[in-house]
Design a protein around this motif. Structure first.
Motif, PDB file in Angstrom:
ATOM      1  N   THR A 161     -18.853  48.123  25.803  1.00 10.60           N
ATOM      2  CA  THR A 161     -17.717  49.021  25.986  1.00 10.60           C
ATOM      3  C   THR A 161     -16.854  48.492  27.128  1.00 10.60           C
ATOM      4  O   THR A 161     -17.279  47.618  27.875  1.00 10.60           O
ATOM      5  N   THR A 272     -13.786  52.688  26.275  1.00  2.67           N
ATOM      6  CA  THR A 272     -13.384  52.401  24.900  1.00  2.67           C
ATOM      7  C   THR A 272     -14.380  51.450  24.245  1.00  2.67           C
ATOM      8  O   THR A 272     -15.143  50.760  24.929  1.00  2.67           O
ATOM      9  N   SER A 273     -14.333  51.444  22.905  1.00  7.04           N
ATOM     10  CA  SER A 273     -15.211  50.553  22.150  1.00  7.04           C
ATOM     11  C   SER A 273     -14.365  49.737  21.184  1.00  7.04           C
ATOM     12  O   SER A 273     -13.530  50.294  20.455  1.00  7.04           O
ATOM     13  N   GLY A 274     -14.600  48.434  21.154  1.00  7.65           N
ATOM     14  CA  GLY A 274     -13.891  47.554  20.231  1.00  7.65           C
ATOM     15  C   GLY A 274     -14.307  47.807  18.788  1.00  7.65           C
ATOM     16  O   GLY A 274     -13.641  47.376  17.858  1.00  7.65           O
ATOM     17  N   LEU A 276     -14.246  50.618  17.356  1.00  2.00           N
ATOM     18  CA  LEU A 276     -13.411  51.691  16.806  1.00  2.00           C
ATOM     19  C   LEU A 276     -12.016  51.143  16.529  1.00  2.00           C
ATOM     20  O   LEU A 276     -11.641  50.081  17.018  1.00  2.00           O
ATOM     21  N   ASP A 280      -9.816  54.606  20.044  1.00  3.91           N
ATOM     22  CA  ASP A 280     -10.974  53.833  20.499  1.00  3.91           C
ATOM     23  C   ASP A 280     -11.673  54.406  21.731  1.00  3.91           C
ATOM     24  O   ASP A 280     -12.603  53.802  22.253  1.00  3.91           O
ATOM     25  N   ARG A 311     -17.127  59.932  17.363  1.00  5.00           N
ATOM     26  CA  ARG A 311     -16.794  58.526  17.643  1.00  5.00           C
ATOM     27  C   ARG A 311     -18.039  57.744  18.035  1.00  5.00           C
ATOM     28  O   ARG A 311     -18.197  56.591  17.647  1.00  5.00           O
ATOM     29  N   VAL A 315     -19.512  54.424  16.008  1.00  5.98           N
ATOM     30  CA  VAL A 315     -19.882  53.131  16.599  1.00  5.98           C
ATOM     31  C   VAL A 315     -21.315  52.784  16.214  1.00  5.98           C
ATOM     32  O   VAL A 315     -21.613  51.659  15.805  1.00  5.98           O
TER      33      VAL A 315
END
Ligand code: HAM
Length: 426
Positions: A161, A272-274, A276, A280, A311, A315
């Protein structure tokens, strides 16, 4: 209403039995991590007087302007909570929780409602885990809630993250910074989107996080808040960063991160997460030292965040962590009328031993019953025939693996034998 209309509403989702195990895992992990950090659970109602959000979240925010589900009732206007912080502050004040000495640490888990355009990772009814700390203005509180959020994600298997960090100052330095922003954007206004033109007057800070390409380009050289912080805010921010670095937490300073709710001051952050898409953010939050006062209480500092459970589940699915359905361990197939009665008794023994057990109700052939056992993912089937029962035995059939096969077991030893077959599963 025709039958075709009897479907779930846009932006809402049924959580089906196949997915419920994932939910329980993520929610259970959330509860245990929060408890280990000394946070206590609070559950507030899903609706509040509309003013709680108008005053708490802020009249100029998108949430209050266009995303609330608000109803006229006989006595007043009520709103389905679009977020959890303002209701928690309302409850904190109503129950005099601030008069307890020390810092108050609360967490909540539950549905929130926003009238947004549904898309991947964005629903109208979604679920949040939120944490709030009251009574501590010190940077340690900011760092510790961030650490807690990252630990929650780690324990549900999400480690890749990005932590974005910014400071948006306080009442001392904000007017000066907002003036700088207005000056910067004044000539650029005609080239900005309609939303930004509207926000320029009342909420110029939000121009920084507009996702429209044009607006992003126009904002590239906008003054950064961190360059306008007053001494007290600058020191607070430096200390938060120092604490995070000391804990080995890497972060990226993001001058465009301003958050969409009005109550924030000083530290704001998002993770944030790549994995998503456009939506994100796994969790977001910050400090809100003025909110308790805004809602009618004494000056009380606060800091917290909320994470979107959907979310987090998205992930987990993307990175192949989502668990399968909840399999039943033992499936009991009664064949014959005496066996039918006995099946429930034997199921009771398995369940008392902590083994999940399903009894077939329908009078069907053994073949059909074994097919059902297979479909349910049962590890062991116990076949009860009237004749075998008369002899005090039952057939135990292993449904998979090396020991796949059948053996005859005395009724008194059923639980023991099956337990051995299930091995370390329990
Ligand atoms: P928020 O950024 O509006 O903050 O929401 C927090 C998180 O909830 C987001 O990062 C996202 O994961 C999830 N979320 C928000 N809207 C949706 C949606 N429509 N569909 C699915 N997930 C969504 C707050 O709500 C603040 N109350 C957080 C906070 C607590 N700040 C201080 N304390």
């Amino acid at each position: 209403m025709t039958l075709a209309n009897l479907q779930s509403q846009p932006g809402t989702k049924d959580i089906l039995p196949e997915e419920a195990g994932e939910w329980r895992f993520v929610e259970g992990t959330a509860r245990s991590v929060c408890a280990q950090w000394g946070f206590r659970e609070i559950r507030t109602p899903v609706f509040e007087a509309t003013e709680v959000f108008e005053r708490g979240v802020g009249g100029a925010t998108d949430i209050v302007q266009k995303e609330m589900f608000t109803f006229e009732t006989h006595e007043r206007r009520i709103t389905l909570r679009p977020e959890g912080t303002a209701p928690v502050v309302r409850a904190f004040l109503e129950h005099g929780m601030g008069s307890q000495a020390g810092q108050t640490k609360l967490y909540y888990l539950g549905p929130m409602f926003r009238y947004e355009k549904p898309q991947a990772g964005r629903q109208r009814q979604f679920h949040q885990l939120g944490v709030e700390v009251f009574g501590a203005a010190e940077p340690g509180a900011d760092a510790d809630v961030i650490l807690l959020g990252l630990e929650f994600l780690k324990r549900i298997g999400i480690t890749t993250t990005s932590l974005l960090l910014n400071s948006i100052g306080d009442a001392t330095c904000r007017p000066g910074y907002l003036q700088k922003l207005r000056d910067y954007y004044r000539d650029r206004l005609p080239r900005l989107c309609e939303d930004c033109q509207r926000r320029y007057g009342r909420n110029v800070l939000r121009l920084l996080d507009c996702k429209q390409e044009n607006c992003q380009r126009e904002g590239e050289k906008a003054p950064r808040y961190v360059d306008s912080l007053c001494d007290a805010c600058a020191t607070h921010y430096e200390e938060v960063k120092r604490l995070l670095s000391g804990l080995g937490i890497s972060f990226r300073e993001e001058s465009r991160l301003v958050r969409g709710l009005d109550y924030y001051n000083r530290t704001v952050f998002e993770v944030t997460s790549g994995a998503l898409g456009a939506q994100d953010a796994l969790f977001g939050g910050g400090r809100y030292d003025g909110l308790v006062e805004t809602l009618g209480g004494p000056a009380t500092p606060g800091v917290g965040w909320a994470a979107g459970i959907e979310r987090a589940l998205l992930v987990r699915k993307k990175i192949g962590l989502a668990a399968g359905k909840d399999d039943v361990q033992v499936y009991i197939s009664p064949l014959g009328t005496t066996a039918e009665g006995k099946a429930f008794e034997i199921a009771g023994l398995f369940r008392a031993a902590g083994i999940s057990t399903e009894v077939e109700y329908r009078r069907r052939s053994l073949k059909a019953q074994l097919r059902s056992a297979n479909d349910l993912g049962a590890r062991v089937s116990v076949i009860l025939g009237d004749r075998e029962l008369a002899e005090g035995v039952a057939a135990v059939k292993r449904m998979e693996g090396e020991g796949k096969g059948q053996e005859t077991v005395p009724l008194g030893q059923l639980v023991e034998v099956v337990k051995k077959q299930l091995g370390g599963e329990q």
